[in-house]
Structure formats: structure tokens, C-alpha cells
Design a protein around this motif. Structure first.
Motif, short mmCIF file in Angstrom:
data_model
loop_
_atom_site.label_atom_id
_atom_site.label_comp_id
_atom_site.label_asym_id
_atom_site.label_seq_id
_atom_site.Cartn_x
_atom_site.Cartn_y
_atom_site.Cartn_z
N PRO A 99 0.80 -1.23 0.00
CA PRO A 99 0.00 0.00 0.00
C PRO A 99 0.83 1.28 0.00
O PRO A 99 0.39 2.30 -0.48
CB PRO A 99 -0.81 -0.12 1.30
N ASP A 100 2.08 1.21 0.53
CA ASP A 100 2.91 2.41 0.56
C ASP A 100 3.72 2.57 -0.73
O ASP A 100 4.50 3.51 -0.86
CB ASP A 100 3.84 2.40 1.77
N GLY A 101 3.56 1.65 -1.67
CA GLY A 101 4.27 1.75 -2.94
C GLY A 101 3.66 2.86 -3.80
O GLY A 101 2.47 3.15 -3.71
N LYS A 102 4.49 3.46 -4.64
CA LYS A 102 4.02 4.54 -5.51
C LYS A 102 3.58 3.97 -6.86
O LYS A 102 4.22 3.05 -7.39
CB LYS A 102 5.10 5.59 -5.69
N ILE A 103 2.52 4.53 -7.43
CA ILE A 103 1.93 3.97 -8.63
C ILE A 103 2.81 4.21 -9.86
O ILE A 103 2.86 3.38 -10.77
CB ILE A 103 0.51 4.55 -8.87
N LYS A 104 3.56 5.32 -9.92
CA LYS A 104 4.36 5.62 -11.11
C LYS A 104 5.45 4.57 -11.34
O LYS A 104 5.55 4.02 -12.45
CB LYS A 104 4.97 7.02 -11.01
N PRO A 105 6.31 4.24 -10.35
CA PRO A 105 7.29 3.17 -10.59
C PRO A 105 6.65 1.81 -10.80
O PRO A 105 7.20 0.97 -11.53
CB PRO A 105 8.16 3.19 -9.32
N LEU A 106 5.48 1.59 -10.21
CA LEU A 106 4.78 0.33 -10.43
C LEU A 106 4.35 0.21 -11.88
O LEU A 106 4.47 -0.86 -12.50
CB LEU A 106 3.58 0.22 -9.49
#
Length: 299
Positions: A99-106
Motif C-alpha cells: 500500500p505504501d508503494g508509488k503507482i508511477k514506478p509500479l
């Protein structure tokens, strides 16, 4: 197989992986010491993807990546009988799916994964949860690239015109995380305004909506991943969206000056959007006029 590669694989295993000896018998879960004896094992951790893995179902899958000008896998795990294989690429830095991951690098990682899958001709129906276990003597193992990959290094060998939302496969690998996040997020922005629910009620609603999207994937995400995405969206929208903050957003983005500019831009392109400002705001006509009345905007 290289002891270094095998140690890397084992060190990165989850503490309690899914595993099985027969795919038709379903998956079990246990400590790493037990799971590592099985023919198939979960290789990525729940919220950290250290490996990109591809399922290639054709004879010679363990070696024909070179004929396709694909980057060399870290290791290949091949079925000795039919030549089908799992191709694993070890990442230097894990892709965060928490949940703390960022959507852009994903999304960038999903684009690299999608382009590499296409170049390898790998199975689009592969769930990415378990792979052939390189510790098991049932498979033929080969190590090709000892250095750990960065996403940029992999991207150098790929056509990343596919690095946009329209061409990332929504049903495949990390594309599922991106798709589920985007669909649930866009729904949440509108839905939270229907009564401004308390957090627990709102979290349940986000989870139910995300679960409904998830079951439409060919290979749905694990329930823990669905809940993680739901919590991320529920927490952010509940903190950022309330009646006061929404009224402030409307007042800042729909002043008479901004509306005038929007009206000028729309001239010559059909009916001016200034006549239907609630469409730009993503709200209903009734909500728009209630806000106007509350703020004394009668013109």
C-alpha cells in the motif's frame, strides 16, 4: 546450478510460501524449510517483487530467448520432458506492490514486464504466484546472467512504446496491480461523496469494489494484495475527501475567472463546457447546485 544463484533464490523466498508437488491438488502454505522441498513454490514476497518470472510453454523455452533478442534470464527452470520453462529475471531493487508503494514506478515496472513478456512469447495466463522450484531435482536448471537487473537495464533491450496505460496488459502480472488500483481509485473519488461514510464502512466498500474488479482477471490477485490496495485507497480518500475539503476544492477550481477561460477554450468545439460545469467536476448536477446555493452563488 550456481550456488550463488540458488542462494539468492532461497534468500528471497517468503517466510511462509505457497507450495505444491501437484498443481491439480491445489496450494498449501508452510514455513520456508518445508516449502523448499516441493516441486513448485511461491518465489516473490507478498508486497515486494524481487523477480520477474515468465512461463514459456514450448520446446526449447530454456534457450530460445536468445533467438528472440531478449535479455538473458538470470536463470531458467526447464521441464526435462517437454522443454517448457520458467524464465526468471532477478531485480536489484524489488518492485513495491505494498500500500505504501508509488503507482508511477509500479506502472513503469508493469510496462517493462509486459514488453519482456511479449518479446519472450510467454503465456499471458500465467498467474505469477508460483514457479518450478530450482531446489528440486525434477527440473533442469541453467544460470545465464549473474548480475542483478535494474528495470532500466531491461528496458534498454525492449520497445517501451508499450510503457503507457493503453498497452500494459491489464490482466497480466504487475498490470493487474495498476489496473485494480486505477479502477478502484476512480470509483472511490465519486463514491465517497455519497454520504461521507465512516472509515471502517468505507474500507469495506473499497474492498468489495476492488474484489469485484479482481475476479474479472484471468488470474486474480491474492486476497492480501486486494486488501492492501483497498486500504491504501480507503485511507487516502477518507483523509483527503470530506465535505469541507470538497467545498474548498470546488471553490478553488471553479472560480468565475477559471470558468470564463474554460468557456473560451470550448468555443468552436460544440456546446461550451461552462454550461455543464458539474461534468468537469465529476459531480452530479444536483450536487453542483446545492454547493452554489450554500455558497451564495446565484448568478
Amino acid at each position: 546450478m550456481s550456488n550463488v544463484a540458488l542462494k539468492l533464490f532461497n534468500d528471497r523466498l517468503p517466510h511462509k510460501p505457497y507450495f505444491t508437488d501437484e498443481l491439480q491438488c491445489g496450494l498449501r502454505i508452510a514455513g520456508k524449510e518445508r516449502a523448499i522441498l516441493a516441486k513448485y513454490i511461491q518465489f516473490n514476497q507478498p508486497h515486494a517483487q524481487f523477480w520477474l518470472c515468465f512461463d514459456v510453454d514450448r520446446p526449447g523455452a530454456g534457450i530460445d530467448w536468445s533467438d528472440r533478442n531478449a535479455p538473458a534470464p538470470t536463470l531458467t527452470i526447464m521441464n526435462k520432458t517437454n522443454g517448457h520453462a520458467h524464465l526468471l529475471y532477478a531485480l536489484k531493487t524489488a518492485v513495491r506492490t505494498a500500500p505504501d508503494g508509488k503507482i508511477k514506478p509500479l506502472k513503469y515496472a508493469a510496462a517493462v514486464e509486459s514488453a519482456l513478456r511479449e518479446k519472450l512469447g510467454a503465456d499471458v495466463g500465467y498467474s505469477g504466484l508460483i514457479c518450478k522450484n530450482p531446489n528440486h531435482d525434477n527440473w533442469q536448471i541453467a544460470v545465464w546472467q549473474p548480475e542483478l537487473y535494474t528495470l532500466d537495464w531491461l528496458a534498454d533491450s525492449l520497445d517501451l512504446n508499450s510503457a503507457n496505460d493503453k498497452t500494459i496488459l491489464p490482466d497480466y502480472g504487475l498490470g493487474r496491480n495498476c489496473t485494480l488500483f486505477d479502477k478502484t481509485r476512480k470509483w472511490a473519488y465519486r463514491a465517497i461523496r455519497q454520504g461521507w461514510p465512516k472509515y471502517e464502512q468505507w474500507l469495506n466498500a473499497c474492498y468489495e469494489r476492488a474484489s469485484a474488479y479482481n475476479i474479472n482477471f484471468i488470474s486474480p490477485l491474492d486476497d492480501n494484495e486486494v486488501m492492501g490496495i483497498s486500504k491504501s485507497i480507503a485511507k487516502w480518500t477518507h483523509n483527503k475527501f470530506n465535505t469541507d475539503s470538497f467545498d474548498d476544492f470546488v471553490s478553488r477550481t471553479h472560480t468565475s475567472e477559471i470558468q470564463s477561460l474554460r468557456g473560451k477554450k470550448s468555443k468552436g468545439g460544440g456546446r461550451p463546457s461552462i454550461k455543464n460545469p458539474w461534468i468537469d467536476m465529476g459531480i452530479s448536477r444536483a450536487t453542483f447546485f446545492r454547493w452554489r446555493k450554500k455558497n451564495g452563488c446565484n448568478n
